[in-house]
Design a protein around this motif. Structure first.
Motif, mmCIF file in Angstrom:
data_model
loop_
_atom_site.group_PDB
_atom_site.id
_atom_site.type_symbol
_atom_site.label_atom_id
_atom_site.label_comp_id
_atom_site.label_asym_id
_atom_site.label_seq_id
_atom_site.Cartn_x
_atom_site.Cartn_y
_atom_site.Cartn_z
ATOM 1 N N PRO A 187 0.832 -1.209 0.000
ATOM 2 C CA PRO A 187 0.000 0.000 0.000
ATOM 3 C C PRO A 187 0.863 1.254 0.000
ATOM 4 O O PRO A 187 2.039 1.216 0.371
ATOM 5 C CB PRO A 187 -0.779 -0.120 1.314
ATOM 6 C CG PRO A 187 0.141 -0.905 2.209
ATOM 7 C CD PRO A 187 0.856 -1.870 1.314
ATOM 8 N N SER A 188 0.271 2.365 -0.419
ATOM 9 C CA SER A 188 0.983 3.639 -0.378
ATOM 10 C C SER A 188 -0.014 4.779 -0.286
ATOM 11 O O SER A 188 -1.172 4.646 -0.689
ATOM 12 C CB SER A 188 1.868 3.821 -1.616
ATOM 13 O OG SER A 188 1.095 3.786 -2.806
ATOM 14 N N ASN A 189 0.423 5.896 0.252
ATOM 15 C CA ASN A 189 -0.426 7.067 0.442
ATOM 16 C C ASN A 189 -0.980 7.547 -0.899
ATOM 17 O O ASN A 189 -0.216 7.850 -1.828
ATOM 18 C CB ASN A 189 0.398 8.177 1.098
ATOM 19 C CG ASN A 189 -0.425 9.406 1.395
ATOM 20 O OD1 ASN A 189 -1.534 9.313 1.912
ATOM 21 N ND2 ASN A 189 0.121 10.562 1.075
ATOM 22 N N CYS A 190 -2.304 7.581 -1.023
ATOM 23 C CA CYS A 190 -2.987 8.014 -2.253
ATOM 24 C C CYS A 190 -2.559 7.179 -3.462
ATOM 25 O O CYS A 190 -2.635 7.639 -4.604
ATOM 26 C CB CYS A 190 -2.746 9.497 -2.525
ATOM 27 S SG CYS A 190 -3.405 10.603 -1.266
ATOM 28 N N ASN A 191 -2.080 5.963 -3.213
ATOM 29 C CA ASN A 191 -1.598 5.062 -4.265
ATOM 30 C C ASN A 191 -0.506 5.705 -5.117
ATOM 31 O O ASN A 191 -0.386 5.440 -6.314
ATOM 32 C CB ASN A 191 -2.746 4.581 -5.161
ATOM 33 C CG ASN A 191 -2.376 3.336 -5.961
ATOM 34 O OD1 ASN A 191 -1.644 2.481 -5.482
ATOM 35 N ND2 ASN A 191 -2.874 3.255 -7.185
ATOM 36 N N THR A 192 0.333 6.522 -4.482
ATOM 37 C CA THR A 192 1.411 7.182 -5.219
ATOM 38 C C THR A 192 2.511 6.213 -5.642
ATOM 39 O O THR A 192 3.256 6.497 -6.591
ATOM 40 C CB THR A 192 2.035 8.302 -4.372
ATOM 41 O OG1 THR A 192 2.343 7.783 -3.060
ATOM 42 C CG2 THR A 192 1.083 9.474 -4.232
ATOM 43 N N GLN A 193 2.665 5.089 -4.914
ATOM 44 C CA GLN A 193 3.699 4.103 -5.240
ATOM 45 C C GLN A 193 5.049 4.804 -5.483
ATOM 46 O O GLN A 193 5.607 4.740 -6.578
ATOM 47 C CB GLN A 193 3.286 3.279 -6.454
ATOM 48 C CG GLN A 193 1.949 2.559 -6.277
ATOM 49 C CD GLN A 193 1.480 1.852 -7.520
ATOM 50 O OE1 GLN A 193 2.181 0.972 -8.038
ATOM 51 N NE2 GLN A 193 0.302 2.212 -8.010
ATOM 52 N N PRO A 194 5.595 5.466 -4.468
ATOM 53 C CA PRO A 194 6.723 6.369 -4.680
ATOM 54 C C PRO A 194 8.090 5.696 -4.738
ATOM 55 O O PRO A 194 9.114 6.364 -4.627
ATOM 56 C CB PRO A 194 6.639 7.292 -3.462
ATOM 57 C CG PRO A 194 6.126 6.404 -2.377
ATOM 58 C CD PRO A 194 5.142 5.492 -3.058
ATOM 59 N N TRP A 195 8.132 4.384 -4.908
ATOM 60 C CA TRP A 195 9.415 3.682 -4.901
ATOM 61 C C TRP A 195 9.994 3.575 -6.314
ATOM 62 O O TRP A 195 9.296 3.319 -7.289
ATOM 63 C CB TRP A 195 9.245 2.289 -4.307
ATOM 64 C CG TRP A 195 7.990 1.583 -4.743
ATOM 65 C CD1 TRP A 195 7.764 0.929 -5.929
ATOM 66 C CD2 TRP A 195 6.767 1.472 -3.997
ATOM 67 N NE1 TRP A 195 6.489 0.427 -5.965
ATOM 68 C CE2 TRP A 195 5.858 0.734 -4.798
ATOM 69 C CE3 TRP A 195 6.359 1.900 -2.729
ATOM 70 C CZ2 TRP A 195 4.563 0.433 -4.378
ATOM 71 C CZ3 TRP A 195 5.071 1.604 -2.306
ATOM 72 C CH2 TRP A 195 4.186 0.878 -3.129
ATOM 73 N N THR A 196 11.286 3.799 -6.410
ATOM 74 C CA THR A 196 12.069 3.453 -7.597
ATOM 75 C C THR A 196 13.180 2.535 -7.107
ATOM 76 O O THR A 196 13.977 2.919 -6.245
ATOM 77 C CB THR A 196 12.666 4.703 -8.267
ATOM 78 O OG1 THR A 196 11.603 5.540 -8.731
ATOM 79 C CG2 THR A 196 13.551 4.309 -9.448
ATOM 80 N N VAL A 197 13.220 1.321 -7.628
ATOM 81 C CA VAL A 197 14.094 0.280 -7.074
ATOM 82 C C VAL A 197 15.100 -0.165 -8.136
ATOM 83 O O VAL A 197 14.707 -0.569 -9.236
ATOM 84 C CB VAL A 197 13.260 -0.926 -6.590
ATOM 85 C CG1 VAL A 197 14.158 -1.982 -5.965
ATOM 86 C CG2 VAL A 197 12.192 -0.461 -5.597
ATOM 87 N N HIS A 198 16.367 -0.068 -7.807
ATOM 88 C CA HIS A 198 17.433 -0.537 -8.695
ATOM 89 C C HIS A 198 17.978 -1.846 -8.130
ATOM 90 O O HIS A 198 18.491 -1.875 -7.005
ATOM 91 C CB HIS A 198 18.552 0.495 -8.784
ATOM 92 C CG HIS A 198 18.187 1.696 -9.600
ATOM 93 N ND1 HIS A 198 18.833 2.026 -10.772
ATOM 94 C CD2 HIS A 198 17.233 2.657 -9.414
ATOM 95 C CE1 HIS A 198 18.307 3.127 -11.276
ATOM 96 N NE2 HIS A 198 17.327 3.530 -10.462
ATOM 97 N N VAL A 199 17.865 -2.922 -8.892
ATOM 98 C CA VAL A 199 18.403 -4.223 -8.502
ATOM 99 C C VAL A 199 19.732 -4.416 -9.232
ATOM 100 O O VAL A 199 19.794 -4.336 -10.461
ATOM 101 C CB VAL A 199 17.434 -5.360 -8.836
ATOM 102 C CG1 VAL A 199 18.037 -6.714 -8.466
ATOM 103 C CG2 VAL A 199 16.107 -5.159 -8.099
ATOM 104 N N VAL A 200 20.788 -4.658 -8.467
ATOM 105 C CA VAL A 200 22.137 -4.726 -9.019
ATOM 106 C C VAL A 200 22.711 -6.118 -8.748
ATOM 107 O O VAL A 200 22.694 -6.593 -7.609
ATOM 108 C CB VAL A 200 23.038 -3.643 -8.401
ATOM 109 C CG1 VAL A 200 24.391 -3.591 -9.112
ATOM 110 C CG2 VAL A 200 22.361 -2.273 -8.465
ATOM 111 N N SER A 201 23.230 -6.755 -9.793
ATOM 112 C CA SER A 201 23.742 -8.118 -9.698
ATOM 113 C C SER A 201 25.008 -8.246 -10.544
ATOM 114 O O SER A 201 25.385 -7.329 -11.275
ATOM 115 C CB SER A 201 22.691 -9.117 -10.203
ATOM 116 O OG SER A 201 21.417 -8.891 -9.639
ATOM 117 N N GLY A 202 25.653 -9.409 -10.457
ATOM 118 C CA GLY A 202 26.756 -9.750 -11.341
ATOM 119 C C GLY A 202 27.913 -8.770 -11.289
ATOM 120 O O GLY A 202 28.308 -8.289 -10.224
#
Length: 235
Positions: free
Chosen positions: A42-57
């Motif tokens: 869930p997020s406030n007002c459905n803003t979904q404020p996450w930006t996620v960088h997945v780093v591997s290798g």
């Protein structure tokens, strides 16, 4: 309605923070599944404020090298403050000190060995050997508190999904001490702030750093009940 413990209860109560990982990577489908579970937060007002960088290798290895170099040169860059003094002199500071003492005792590092403690802390910057790390960035709306709370709910979904799938993770505030280094490496714009990272993979079962579990304070230390009798009487 059922009142017995569910598989979800088992997952929540078995989740732990791991400080030594095996090098084996997750499959693409496993990582995608974790990300899809996290995205359901869930997020406030459905803003979904996450930006996620997945780093591997190779990128993961190169980022670790940059972070260790930044630490050597004391190039700290905080998007959000962190100071043990902010915990005050009461229960919060006591819990933080107990946490540190438990971790170092498990690793066989005495309080007086500052060099060993520093070396152990620097393992954060090699992601504790995990094959993957997720860096959680957020925009700042107002004072940033609500977006940060949303990121926390996203991260909890992420961590519980790992546990449910037989993997492990650890949220790492220390990664946020090098926000500019990470932003520059990943090409992240300045307006996105680094709250923390999550290293993840499979726990090394033989590692002393994974040989303990941190406790939690009793409910009555955290919960105030209003016309909700009997809850704290249960054992």
């Amino acid at each position: 309605m059922p009142t017995t413990a569910s598989p979800f209860t088992d997952i929540v109560r078995s989740r732990r923070s791991v400080r030594k990982f095996l090098p084996d990577p997750l499959s693409p489908s496993e990582i995608r599944g974790v990300l899809e579970d996290a995205q359901a937060a869930p997020s406030n007002c459905n803003t979904q404020p996450w930006t996620v960088h997945v780093v591997s290798g190779a990128a993961r290895d190169a980022l670790s090298k940059e972070l260790l170099q930044a630490d050597e040169e004391e190039r700290f860059s905080y998007d959000f403050t962190f100071d043990y003094a902010d915990f005050g002199d009461g229960a919060y500071l006591d819990r933080a000190h107990n946490h540190a003492a438990t971790v170092y005792q498990a690793m066989g590092i005495p309080r007086s060995d500052r060099a060993a403690r520093k070396a152990a802390a620097r393992e954060n910057l090699d992601f504790y050997g995990a094959p993957h790390v997720a860096l959680l960035f957020m925009p700042v709306f107002g004072d940033g508190v609500r977006a940060a709370g949303d990121i926390g709910m996203y991260a909890q979904n992420f961590l519980l999904s790992l546990t449910a799938r037989g993997f492990d993770g650890i949220p790492q505030t220390m990664l946020g001490f090098y926000a500019d280094t990470i932003r520059e490496f990943l090409g992240v714009p300045e307006e996105l702030k680094l709250l923390f990272g999550i290293s993840f993979g499979t726990a090394d079962p033989a590692a002393p750093a994974n040989s303990f579990r941190m406790g939690r304070v009793p409910l009555e230390h955290s919960v105030v009940l209003h016309e909700t009798p009997g809850v704290l009487d249960e054992q």
